[in-house]
Design a protein around this motif. Structure first.
Motif, PDB file in Angstrom:
ATOM      1  N   VAL A 143      77.182 -18.635 -22.382  1.00  0.00           N
ATOM      2  CA  VAL A 143      77.651 -19.824 -21.825  1.00  0.00           C
ATOM      3  C   VAL A 143      76.748 -20.596 -20.593  1.00  0.00           C
ATOM      4  N   PRO A 144      76.298 -19.438 -19.574  1.00  0.00           N
ATOM      5  CA  PRO A 144      75.324 -20.296 -18.718  1.00  0.00           C
ATOM      6  C   PRO A 144      74.067 -20.847 -19.104  1.00  0.00           C
ATOM      7  N   LYS A 145      73.801 -20.695 -20.260  1.00  0.00           N
ATOM      8  CA  LYS A 145      72.599 -21.405 -20.865  1.00  0.00           C
ATOM      9  C   LYS A 145      72.917 -22.532 -21.477  1.00  0.00           C
ATOM     10  N   LEU A 146      73.988 -22.915 -21.777  1.00  0.00           N
ATOM     11  CA  LEU A 146      74.477 -24.212 -22.493  1.00  0.00           C
ATOM     12  C   LEU A 146      73.767 -25.578 -21.816  1.00  0.00           C
ATOM     13  N   THR A 147      74.231 -25.842 -20.653  1.00  0.00           N
ATOM     14  CA  THR A 147      73.907 -26.988 -19.852  1.00  0.00           C
ATOM     15  C   THR A 147      73.454 -26.351 -18.421  1.00  0.00           C
ATOM     16  N   ARG A 148      72.691 -26.920 -17.601  1.00  0.00           N
ATOM     17  CA  ARG A 148      72.477 -26.677 -16.188  1.00  0.00           C
ATOM     18  C   ARG A 148      72.206 -27.796 -15.412  1.00  0.00           C
ATOM     19  N   SER A 149      72.741 -27.859 -14.195  1.00  0.00           N
ATOM     20  CA  SER A 149      72.630 -28.959 -13.166  1.00  0.00           C
ATOM     21  C   SER A 149      71.484 -28.605 -12.509  1.00  0.00           C
ATOM     22  N   PHE A 150      70.445 -29.504 -11.989  1.00  0.00           N
ATOM     23  CA  PHE A 150      69.105 -29.232 -11.320  1.00  0.00           C
ATOM     24  C   PHE A 150      69.567 -28.656 -10.045  1.00  0.00           C
ATOM     25  N   MET A 151      68.658 -27.624  -9.786  1.00  0.00           N
ATOM     26  CA  MET A 151      68.807 -26.815  -8.626  1.00  0.00           C
ATOM     27  C   MET A 151      68.648 -27.630  -7.216  1.00  0.00           C
ATOM     28  N   LYS A 152      67.859 -28.647  -7.164  1.00  0.00           N
ATOM     29  CA  LYS A 152      67.757 -29.617  -6.068  1.00  0.00           C
ATOM     30  C   LYS A 152      66.730 -30.745  -6.517  1.00  0.00           C
ATOM     31  N   GLU A 153      67.189 -32.032  -5.891  1.00  0.00           N
ATOM     32  CA  GLU A 153      66.555 -33.200  -5.850  1.00  0.00           C
ATOM     33  C   GLU A 153      66.392 -33.821  -4.911  1.00  0.00           C
ATOM     34  N   GLY A 154      65.308 -34.658  -4.646  1.00  0.00           N
ATOM     35  CA  GLY A 154      65.019 -35.698  -3.455  1.00  0.00           C
ATOM     36  C   GLY A 154      63.723 -35.954  -3.461  1.00  0.00           C
TER      37      GLY A 154
ATOM     38  N   ASP B 212      64.035 -28.196 -11.656  1.00  0.00           N
ATOM     39  CA  ASP B 212      64.822 -27.931 -13.009  1.00  0.00           C
ATOM     40  C   ASP B 212      64.400 -26.354 -13.510  1.00  0.00           C
ATOM     41  N   ASP B 213      65.227 -25.408 -12.691  1.00  0.00           N
ATOM     42  CA  ASP B 213      65.022 -24.138 -12.959  1.00  0.00           C
ATOM     43  C   ASP B 213      63.560 -23.770 -12.563  1.00  0.00           C
ATOM     44  N   ARG B 214      62.455 -23.501 -13.399  1.00  0.00           N
ATOM     45  CA  ARG B 214      61.175 -23.101 -12.893  1.00  0.00           C
ATOM     46  C   ARG B 214      60.426 -24.155 -13.030  1.00  0.00           C
ATOM     47  N   ARG B 215      60.808 -25.541 -13.522  1.00  0.00           N
ATOM     48  CA  ARG B 215      60.219 -26.631 -13.551  1.00  0.00           C
ATOM     49  C   ARG B 215      60.386 -27.433 -12.383  1.00  0.00           C
ATOM     50  N   LEU B 216      59.274 -27.625 -11.496  1.00  0.00           N
ATOM     51  CA  LEU B 216      59.320 -28.847 -10.335  1.00  0.00           C
ATOM     52  C   LEU B 216      58.673 -30.146 -11.031  1.00  0.00           C
ATOM     53  N   MET B 217      59.293 -31.311 -11.058  1.00  0.00           N
ATOM     54  CA  MET B 217      58.811 -32.326 -11.452  1.00  0.00           C
ATOM     55  C   MET B 217      58.870 -33.381 -10.599  1.00  0.00           C
ATOM     56  N   TYR B 218      57.863 -34.212 -10.623  1.00  0.00           N
ATOM     57  CA  TYR B 218      57.864 -35.387  -9.567  1.00  0.00           C
ATOM     58  C   TYR B 218      57.521 -36.916 -10.467  1.00  0.00           C
ATOM     59  N   PHE B 219      58.345 -37.834  -9.886  1.00  0.00           N
ATOM     60  CA  PHE B 219      58.420 -38.883 -10.339  1.00  0.00           C
ATOM     61  C   PHE B 219      58.232 -40.107  -9.493  1.00  0.00           C
ATOM     62  N   LYS B 220      57.714 -41.234  -9.822  1.00  0.00           N
ATOM     63  CA  LYS B 220      57.727 -42.396  -9.050  1.00  0.00           C
ATOM     64  C   LYS B 220      59.148 -42.858  -8.452  1.00  0.00           C
ATOM     65  N   ASP B 221      59.928 -42.828  -9.427  1.00  0.00           N
ATOM     66  CA  ASP B 221      61.256 -43.545  -9.480  1.00  0.00           C
ATOM     67  C   ASP B 221      62.136 -42.339  -9.990  1.00  0.00           C
ATOM     68  N   PRO B 222      63.464 -42.323  -9.281  1.00  0.00           N
ATOM     69  CA  PRO B 222      64.319 -41.235  -9.713  1.00  0.00           C
ATOM     70  C   PRO B 222      64.832 -41.582 -11.222  1.00  0.00           C
ATOM     71  N   LEU B 223      64.684 -42.955 -11.768  1.00  0.00           N
ATOM     72  CA  LEU B 223      65.116 -43.091 -13.078  1.00  0.00           C
ATOM     73  C   LEU B 223      63.862 -43.086 -14.027  1.00  0.00           C
ATOM     74  N   ASP B 224      62.850 -42.556 -13.648  1.00  0.00           N
ATOM     75  CA  ASP B 224      61.584 -42.760 -14.721  1.00  0.00           C
ATOM     76  C   ASP B 224      61.977 -41.737 -15.889  1.00  0.00           C
ATOM     77  N   ALA B 225      61.566 -42.208 -17.126  1.00  0.00           N
ATOM     78  CA  ALA B 225      61.583 -41.448 -18.240  1.00  0.00           C
ATOM     79  C   ALA B 225      60.751 -40.201 -18.334  1.00  0.00           C
ATOM     80  N   TYR B 226      59.536 -40.409 -17.687  1.00  0.00           N
ATOM     81  CA  TYR B 226      58.317 -39.113 -17.929  1.00  0.00           C
ATOM     82  C   TYR B 226      58.396 -38.991 -16.359  1.00  0.00           C
ATOM     83  N   ALA B 227      57.964 -37.684 -15.994  1.00  0.00           N
ATOM     84  CA  ALA B 227      57.383 -37.021 -14.824  1.00  0.00           C
ATOM     85  C   ALA B 227      55.903 -37.468 -14.899  1.00  0.00           C
TER      86      ALA B 227
END
Length: 302
Positions: free
Chosen positions: A174-185, A206-221
């Motif tokens: 059950v904990p693996k089904l969906t997850r909230s992001f650990m932190k954003e900003g 997102d868990d062990r992935r740290l992604m960065y975007f130009k805009d919070p609603l970008d489709a790709y990091a």
């Protein structure tokens, strides 16, 4: 509650809650909390299994408003979730035979993001394509419809994981089904040479992935960083190296990986502490076998 008491009411109204169904916490968005209440006491979904059909049938199709990747406009798109095909698909045209995107249930995640999307029913769906994260942002004007989609995704993930890990208990899955992001900003970052100027970017942990975007609603990091464990020579340090060049926010963070150092800067000390705590939680956790494969993918990315 006055008539029968909390325990008896719970035994009646929650007698058949599926293992995959998301039980919201007090910190979750209003949509999830309200629909959990309505599902129990108004619709009696957990007394009559047939009422769970919208999210437990293994197949769901319908229309959602999806944000356009390039113009930011929300347009109505047809979505189909099929456990048999192991995928969530969406179609750009109503009569299109081929989907615009096929998202494998294996890497699918969904998390409600009302503030970020600017809609109280906004859902962010992520999946991996060529080992890179892809975001899509959707909503529906009907709150029940939106939560049914969310739980249908959880049901599909649950049944996929039951096959993938046949010995695992429901409590493990059950904990693996969906997850909230650990932190954003927002943070500022510089390039690999540490001589380029710092640029403001939106970061998602997102868990062990740290992604960065130009805009919070970008489709790709714009980029992704794998955060391993301390046993594998990953560390997080407050501050920046003395040789750091360029204008930047005052509260620095250095992440040391086996290959290089990543330099970030936060606007406030409180943000710096929050980010360091998030990084530290991941670094303190030993890596699972499958995470070594993810790390290897990052090292061989072009």
């Amino acid at each position: 509650m006055a008539a029968v008491g909390n325990e008896a009411a719970k035994a009646k109204y929650e007698q058949k809650v599926p293992a995959f169904y998301y039980r919201p916490k007090h910190t979750d968005c209003k949509l999830l909390r309200e629909q959990w209440i309505r599902a129990r006491y108004e619709r009696n979904e957990f007394e009559f299994i047939e009422k769970q059909e919208p999210y437990s049938a293994g197949y769901r199709e319908g229309f959602l408003w999806k944000r356009g990747r390039d113009n930011g406009q929300f347009l109505s798109r047809k979505f189909i979730l099929s456990e048999r095909e192991g995928a969530l698909k969406y179609f750009n045209k109503q009569d299109a035979r081929d989907p615009k995107a096929v998202m494998k249930i294996e890497t699918l995640n969904a998390t409600f993001q009302p503030a970020k999307i600017g809609n109280p029913y906004g859902l962010q769906i992520t999946y991996l394509r060529d080992n890179s994260t892809r975001n899509i942002f959707v909503y529906h004007s009907d709150s029940k419809e939106m939560v049914d989609w969310f739980n249908a995704i959880r049901a599909a993930r649950f049944h996929y994981l039951q096959v993938a890990f046949p010995g695992a208990s429901d409590e493990e899955l059950v904990p693996k089904l969906t997850r909230s992001f650990m932190k954003e900003g927002f943070m500022e970052k510089t390039g690999p040479k540490h001589t380029e100027g710092f640029k403001k970017r939106w970061f998602t942990m997102d868990d062990r992935r740290l992604m960065y975007f130009k805009d919070p609603l970008d489709a790709y990091a714009r980029g992704e960083v794998f955060i391993g464990s301390k046993e594998n020579s990953y560390t997080v340090l407050p501050g920046l190296p003395p040789s750091t060049q360029g204008q930047h926010w005052n509260h620095g963070i250095t992440i040391v990986t086996p290959d290089r150092k990543f330099l970030f800067a936060c606007e406030t000390e409180a943000e710096q502490k929050d980010w360091i705590a998030a990084f530290q939680r991941v670094i303190n956790r030993p890596m699972r076998p499958q995470e070594y494969a993810v790390e290897a993918h990052f090292k061989h990315k072009p």
